[in-house]
Motif scaffolding. Structure first.
Motif, short mmCIF file in Angstrom:
data_model
loop_
_atom_site.label_atom_id
_atom_site.label_comp_id
_atom_site.label_asym_id
_atom_site.label_seq_id
_atom_site.Cartn_x
_atom_site.Cartn_y
_atom_site.Cartn_z
N ASN A 246 0.84 -1.19 0.00
CA ASN A 246 0.00 0.00 0.00
C ASN A 246 0.89 1.25 0.00
OD1 ASN A 246 -2.19 1.73 0.24
ND2 ASN A 246 -2.36 1.46 2.46
N LEU A 247 0.67 2.13 -0.97
CA LEU A 247 1.40 3.40 -1.04
C LEU A 247 0.38 4.53 -0.89
CD1 LEU A 247 4.05 4.97 -1.63
CD2 LEU A 247 3.40 4.90 -4.06
N TYR B 133 -2.01 -3.04 -3.90
CA TYR B 133 -2.05 -4.34 -4.58
C TYR B 133 -2.21 -5.40 -3.50
CZ TYR B 133 -0.45 -8.67 -6.74
OH TYR B 133 -0.36 -9.97 -7.17
N ARG B 134 -3.07 -6.39 -3.77
CA ARG B 134 -3.35 -7.43 -2.78
C ARG B 134 -3.40 -8.79 -3.47
NH1 ARG B 134 -8.80 -9.00 -0.29
NH2 ARG B 134 -8.23 -10.31 1.49
N ASP B 135 -2.71 -9.76 -2.88
CA ASP B 135 -2.71 -11.14 -3.36
C ASP B 135 -3.25 -12.02 -2.24
OD1 ASP B 135 -2.24 -13.45 -4.84
OD2 ASP B 135 -0.18 -13.63 -4.11
N TYR B 136 -4.31 -12.76 -2.52
CA TYR B 136 -5.02 -13.48 -1.47
C TYR B 136 -5.26 -14.93 -1.88
CZ TYR B 136 -8.73 -14.61 1.86
OH TYR B 136 -9.49 -15.20 2.85
N HIS B 137 -5.05 -15.83 -0.93
CA HIS B 137 -5.30 -17.26 -1.17
C HIS B 137 -6.02 -17.83 0.04
CE1 HIS B 137 -4.62 -21.48 -2.20
NE2 HIS B 137 -4.19 -21.66 -0.95
N ALA B 138 -7.08 -18.61 -0.21
CA ALA B 138 -7.81 -19.28 0.86
C ALA B 138 -8.08 -20.72 0.46
CB ALA B 138 -9.13 -18.57 1.14
N ARG B 139 -7.95 -21.62 1.43
CA ARG B 139 -8.19 -23.04 1.17
C ARG B 139 -9.09 -23.58 2.28
NH1 ARG B 139 -2.90 -25.05 0.17
NH2 ARG B 139 -2.59 -25.62 2.34
N PHE B 140 -10.05 -24.38 1.90
CA PHE B 140 -11.02 -24.92 2.85
C PHE B 140 -10.73 -26.40 3.13
CE2 PHE B 140 -12.99 -21.22 1.16
CZ PHE B 140 -13.78 -20.71 2.19
N SER B 141 -11.45 -26.96 4.08
CA SER B 141 -11.39 -28.39 4.33
C SER B 141 -12.15 -29.13 3.24
CB SER B 141 -12.02 -28.72 5.70
OG SER B 141 -11.33 -28.06 6.74
N PRO B 142 -11.78 -30.37 2.94
CA PRO B 142 -12.54 -31.13 1.94
C PRO B 142 -13.98 -31.36 2.40
CG PRO B 142 -10.42 -32.18 2.39
CD PRO B 142 -10.61 -31.12 3.43
N ALA B 143 -14.88 -31.44 1.44
CA ALA B 143 -16.29 -31.71 1.71
C ALA B 143 -16.76 -32.86 0.83
CB ALA B 143 -17.14 -30.46 1.45
N ASP B 144 -17.57 -33.74 1.41
CA ASP B 144 -18.08 -34.88 0.66
C ASP B 144 -19.35 -34.46 -0.07
OD1 ASP B 144 -18.75 -37.28 -0.40
OD2 ASP B 144 -18.91 -38.36 1.51
N GLY B 145 -19.20 -34.05 -1.32
CA GLY B 145 -20.33 -33.59 -2.11
C GLY B 145 -20.77 -34.59 -3.16
N ARG B 146 -20.48 -35.87 -2.94
CA ARG B 146 -20.80 -36.88 -3.96
C ARG B 146 -22.30 -37.05 -4.15
NH1 ARG B 146 -17.20 -41.72 -1.73
NH2 ARG B 146 -17.79 -40.66 0.23
N THR B 147 -23.08 -36.76 -3.10
CA THR B 147 -24.53 -36.91 -3.24
C THR B 147 -25.21 -35.61 -3.64
OG1 THR B 147 -24.86 -36.43 -0.87
CG2 THR B 147 -24.55 -38.74 -1.51
N THR C 218 -6.02 -8.22 -6.45
CA THR C 218 -6.75 -6.97 -6.52
C THR C 218 -5.77 -5.81 -6.63
OG1 THR C 218 -8.48 -7.89 -5.10
CG2 THR C 218 -8.50 -5.52 -5.43
N MET C 219 -6.05 -4.91 -7.56
CA MET C 219 -5.31 -3.66 -7.68
C MET C 219 -6.31 -2.51 -7.60
SD MET C 219 -2.58 -4.49 -10.72
CE MET C 219 -3.88 -5.04 -11.82
N GLY C 220 -5.93 -1.44 -6.93
CA GLY C 220 -6.88 -0.35 -6.81
C GLY C 220 -6.23 0.95 -6.42
N ALA C 221 -7.03 1.99 -6.47
CA ALA C 221 -6.60 3.33 -6.07
C ALA C 221 -7.77 4.05 -5.45
CB ALA C 221 -6.08 4.12 -7.28
N ARG C 222 -7.47 4.91 -4.48
CA ARG C 222 -8.48 5.73 -3.81
C ARG C 222 -7.95 7.14 -3.69
NH1 ARG C 222 -12.36 3.24 -0.19
NH2 ARG C 222 -12.53 1.02 -0.66
N VAL C 223 -8.80 8.10 -3.98
CA VAL C 223 -8.44 9.51 -3.86
C VAL C 223 -9.55 10.22 -3.10
CG1 VAL C 223 -7.91 11.66 -5.06
CG2 VAL C 223 -7.15 9.48 -6.04
N GLY C 224 -9.19 10.94 -2.06
CA GLY C 224 -10.16 11.71 -1.30
C GLY C 224 -9.66 13.12 -1.05
N LEU C 225 -10.53 14.10 -1.18
CA LEU C 225 -10.19 15.50 -0.95
C LEU C 225 -11.19 16.15 -0.01
CD1 LEU C 225 -9.35 16.20 -4.64
CD2 LEU C 225 -7.83 16.99 -2.80
N SER C 226 -10.70 17.04 0.82
CA SER C 226 -11.56 17.86 1.67
C SER C 226 -11.32 19.32 1.32
CB SER C 226 -11.26 17.62 3.15
OG SER C 226 -11.57 16.31 3.52
#
Length: 713
Positions: free
Chosen positions: A299-300, A318-332, A348-356
Motif C-alpha cells: 500500500n502506497l 495491490y493485494r494477493d489473497y489465497h484461501a483453502r477450505f477443508s474437503p467436503a463430501d459432495g458426492r450426493t 486486486t489492484m486499486g486506487a483511492r483519492v479523497g479531498l476535503s
C-alpha cells in the motif's frame, strides 16, 4: 471435573481478593466514544462528536487486554462492538454480521472483501500489527459496495510504538495436555527522525488443540475451517517520509496461517439426529493440503494537508489473497458430485483519492473517486471416494484439480461527494451522494456437478447512493444525531456461477445488486464520570440475499427489514473503579410472497440478544484487573417460521473472562482466563450446524489460560 473445579475456585478467589485486582491504567470501552478521537473510517479524519453515525473505536491497550481472553479478531469485535454478532470460535466470520448485514473490512483503507465472499475477512492480519480498529456501525454510502452493515477499518501498528519483544503461552485448563499448548512470539522494531520513520512487526504463533468444558478435544470444523493445530506467520513493515506538510507512506503486510493437524471430524456422527451429539474428532488424517489463509498487500499512500483543492488523502494498493477450505463430501449433491476441496485465489489492484475542500468557515465538501480491478478463480481438488470411505473419512488421495468457479474479472469505479455545513455552533449537517459502477466478465466453462455448459459473458451494474445526517448539541455534554444512508451490495457472481443451471441467464434478477435504505437515531453523552450512547436503527431492502438450500439456489429474493437498538454505559466510580457494558437487540424479517407474511431471517443473519458487562480496578501504576461477563440470549424465531438453512433453535449461554497484568519499568506480565467458570456450551454458530449435520455441531472451548511476557527496550 474435580481438577477443573479446583482451578476455577482458585481463580475466582484471586478475582475476589482486592490485593489481586490492581491495574496500571484504565483500558475501557469508554474510549469508544471519547470526543478528542478522530475517525478515518469516514474517508478522512472527523471528530467523533461531529459524526451522524454510531461508531466504536478500540485502541491498542484495549486490544492487548481483549486478546488475552480471545483467540482471534472476530471474538474481540463480538465482545466490544454493539451490533456485532457473536463469533464462531473458528476460522470463519460467516455468521458475524453487523446489524444483520454484511460488513466491509479495511486494512489501512484497503478493502479485504472479495466478490466471491468466503467470510474470512477478519483473518487477514495478525493482532501484533494492529494499532486500533474503527467500526462505523450502519450502512455507509461513502464507501459503497459491501458496507451495508457497516465498516471495520483496521489501522496498522504505529511506527512510534516502543520497541518490544513479546512471548506468549496458551493452554486449556480442562485438560492439561501437550497437544493443547499454544505458543506465540512477537517482535516490534521502529525508529526514525524528523525526515522519516519506520516500523517492522514480526509475529509467529502455533495454536494447539482446543478442548471443551468436559476436557474432550474439539473436532475440526469441516464446513468453513477452524484454527486448531494452526501455524501462522506475519511480517509487516511501514516506512514514512515527511515532505513539507505531506506524508508519503509505503507499507506491506504478509500474513499466512496454515493448519497441520492429525485429526478430522468423524463422519459417522452425521447419521445421528442433528444436534443430538457433538462433533467427534478422529485421529489419523492423511491430507497433504489443509485449511490455509494467506494475505499479502502493498500500500502506497500520500496525505497532504494543503493543496490547491484542500487536504488530500490518496493511495495505491495491490493485494494477493489465497484461501483453502477443508474437503467436503459432495458426492450426493447434484451441484458437486465429487469429494472435493475448494480453493480461492484473488488478485486486486486499486486506487483511492479523497479531498476535503473548505468552501467557507462553516462549510466543507469531501469528494473523491475509487477504482479497483479484482481477478478471482476457484479451482477444486478432487479426492478418491473409495479411499475416503474405507478409511472412515481419514485418507485423501488427490485425483486432480477441476474448475469450480471460472476466472472472473470485476472492475469497479465509484465517485462520491459529501457537503458538511455548520448551521450554528450547536447544529451540523451533512448531505452526500455516491455513484457506483461495476462490471464482471468470465469465459465459457462447464459446471462441476451437473456438467452444464455455460456461455461466457459480461454483466454490469450501476446505481446512485445517498446519505444525509444531522448532529445537534443538546448540551455541552450531550449530542443527538439522526441519519439516512444507503448501502450497496454487489451480487456474489462467483457463487451463482458455481451452481449455474443449464438455462442460466446472466441478466436474471439473481444477479441484481442489493440496495439498502438505513435510518438511525442516536444520542451520545459524556458527563465526565459517566458516558452513555444509544442508537435505534431500521434498514430495508427490496431484494434480499439469494440463499442456498440443498446446495442449490433458492430463487426468491424477497423484501427484507431489520431493526434494533444498541446501548452502552461506562461509569467511573472512582479513580480506581470503572464499570460498564453494552447491549444489542435486533430482529430481521423477509416477506414471503407465497404466504403473504413476514417471516424471520435465519440465525446466521440475526443473532440473539447480546450483552456485555465489565468491572475494572486500578489502584496503582503497576497492576491491572478486568472481569467481563458475556451473555448471548436465545432465539427461536427462525425455527418457528421454518425458514430452512440456519433456522435451528438457539439456546442462551453466559461466559466470564478475566484478565490481569503487572508492569514495572520495561517488564510486563499478563494473564488472561477465557471462560473462567468453564461454561459447557455451544456457540451460536455451533448450534446452527453449518453443514446441517453433527460434524458441524462444534462445542465451545472450556476454561483456557493465556500468559504473556513483554519486554520494552
Amino acid at each position: 471435573m474435580s481438577q477443573i473445579n479446583t482451578i476455577s475456585s482458585l481463580l475466582l478467589a484471586a478475582v475476589a481478593t482486592p490485593f489481586a485486582i490492581t491495574a496500571i491504567a484504565q483500558e475501557t470501552p469508554v474510549a469508544t466514544e471519547l470526543k478528542p478521537l478522530e475517525v478515518s473510517a469516514t474517508r478522512q479524519g472527523i471528530a467523533v462528536d461531529e459524526l451522524a453515525h454510531a461508531v466504536t473505536v478500540i485502541d491498542r491497550e484495549q486490544l492487548d487486554s481483549q486478546f488475552q481472553t480471545s483467540r482471534n479478531l472476530g471474538e474481540v469485535l463480538a465482545k466490544t462492538v454493539p451490533g456485532m454478532a457473536p463469533a464462531s470460535q473458528t476460522l470463519t466470520n460467516f455468521n458475524q454480521s453487523l446489524r444483520g448485514r454484511n460488513l466491509l473490512v479495511l486494512i489501512d483503507g484497503v478493502p479485504q472483501n472479495t466478490n466471491r465472499n468466503i467470510s474470512r475477512d477478519l483473518m487477514n492480519i495478525d493482532p501484533a500489527n494492529i494499532e486500533r480498529i474503527e467500526v462505523l456501525r450502519g450502512a455507509s454510502a461513502v464507501y459503497g459496495s459491501g458496507a451495508a452493515g457497516g465498516v471495520v477499518n483496521i489501522i496498522t501498528r504505529s511506527n512510534d510504538a516502543p520497541n518490544s519483544t513479546t512471548l506468549g503461552l496458551r493452554s486449556s485448563l480442562t485438560k492439561l495436555d501437550e497437544d493443547g499448548l499454544g505458543y506465540r512470539a512477537e517482535q516490534h522494531l521502529g525508529g526514525g527522525n524528523d525526515s522519516y520513520d519506520y516500523g517492522v512487526n514480526l509475529a509467529w504463533e502455533r495454536q494447539g488443540a482446543f478442548f471443551d468444558a468436559d476436557g474432550d478435544r474439539i473436532a475440526p470444523e469441516p464446513s468453513q475451517g477452524d484454527l486448531s493445530d494452526t501455524d501462522s506467520l506475519s511480517l509487516a513493515g511501514k516506512l514514512r517520509w515527511f515532505l513539507n506538510g505531506s506524508t508519503l507512506t509505503l507499507s506491506a503486510n504478509h500474513f499466512d496461517a496454515e493448519q497441520d493437524t492429525d485429526y478430522a471430524s468423524d463422519p459417522a456422527v452425521a447419521s445421528l439426529p442433528a444436534g443430538s451429539v457433538k462433533a467427534r474428532p478422529i485421529s489419523g488424517l492423511k491430507l497433504e493440503r489443509q485449511s490455509r489463509t494467506r494475505n499479502s498487500a502493498i500500500n502506497l499512500s500520500w496525505i497532504a494537508n494543503q493543496t490547491l483543492l484542500g487536504s488530500l488523502d490518496t493511495q495505491l494498493y495491490y493485494r494477493d489473497y489465497h484461501a483453502r477450505f477443508s474437503p467436503a463430501d459432495g458426492r450426493t449433491w447434484s451441484t458437486w458430485g465429487v469429494l472435493g476441496q475448494n480453493f480461492q485465489d484473488t488478485e486486486t489492484m486499486g486506487a483511492r483519492v479523497g479531498l476535503s475542500t473548505e468552501l467557507s468557515e462553516a462549510s466543507l465538501v469531501r469528494w473523491g473517486v475509487d477504482v479497483s480491478r479484482e481477478k478471482s478463480e476457484a479451482p477444486i481438488a478432487t479426492y478418491d471416494g473409495n479411499a475416503f470411505d474405507n478409511s472412515g473419512g481419514l485418507v485423501f488421495i488427490n485425483t486432480g484439480d477441476r474448475t469450480f468457479m471460472p476466472p472472473i474479472t470485476q472492475d469497479t469505479v465509484g465517485t462520491f461527494v459529501q457537503l458538511e455545513h455548520g448551521f450554528s455552533d450547536r447544529l451540523r449537517g451533512e448531505l452526500g451522494a455516491r455513484y457506483e459502477y461495476a462490471s464482471a466478465e468470465f469465459d465459457d466453462f462447464t459446471t462441476l456437478g451437473q456438467g452444464n455448459g455455460i456461455e461466457g459473458g459480461e454483466i454490469s451494474f450501476d446505481d446512485f447512493l445517498f446519505n444525509t445526517g444531522l448532529v445537534f448539541d443538546v448540551t455541552r455534554t450531550s449530542e443527538l444525531y439522526a441519519n439516512f444512508s444507503q448501502g450497496f451490495e454487489l451480487p456474489d457472481v462467483g457463487l451463482q456461477l458455481r451452481y449455474a443451471p443449464s438455462d442460466f441467464d446472466i441478466t436474471s434478477s439473481q444477479l441484481k445488486p442489493i440496495k439498502t435504505d438505513n435510518y438511525e437515531i442516536g444520542t451520545r453523552s459524556d458527563w465526565g464520570r459517566t458516558q452513555t450512547s444509544v442508537a435505534v436503527f431500521y434498514s430495508r431492502s427490496d431484494l434480499g440475499q439469494p440463499t442456498i438450500k440443498d446446495f442449490a439456489f433458492v430463487q426468491p429474493r424477497a423484501k427484507e427489514r431489520i431493526y434494533g437498538i444498541e446501548a452502552t454505559l461506562d461509569y467511573l466510580i472512582s479513580e480506581n473503579w470503572l464499570l460498564g457494558g453494552l447491549v444489542t437487540w435486533l430482529e430481521g424479517e423477509r416477506y414471503d410472497d407465497d404466504d403473504q407474511r413476514w417471516e424471520a431471517l435465519n440465525g446466521y443473519r440475526i443473532p440473539p440478544v447480546q450483552a456485555r458487562t465489565y468491572a475494572e480496578y486500578t489502584p496503582n501504576n503497576h497492576w491491572f484487573h478486568r472481569l467481563q461477563i458475556n451473555y448471548s440470549g436465545s432465539r427461536d424465531d427462525a425455527f418457528e417460521d421454518q425458514v430452512g438453512f440456519g433456522s435451528r433453535e438457539v439456546e442462551s449461554y453466559t461466559t466470564v473472562d478475566y484478565h490481569t497484568r503487572y508492569q514495572i519499568n520495561q517488564h510486563k506480565v499478563s494473564v488472561g482466563v477465557e471462560n473462567l467458570l468453564n461454561e459447557n456450551y455451544f456457540t451460536v454458530y455451533g448450534q446452527l450446524l453449518r453443514n446441517n449435520n453433527n460434524t458441524s455441531h462444534i462445542p465451545a472451548s472450556g476454561i483456557t489460560l493465556m500468559a504473556t511476557y513483554q519486554y520494552q527496550w
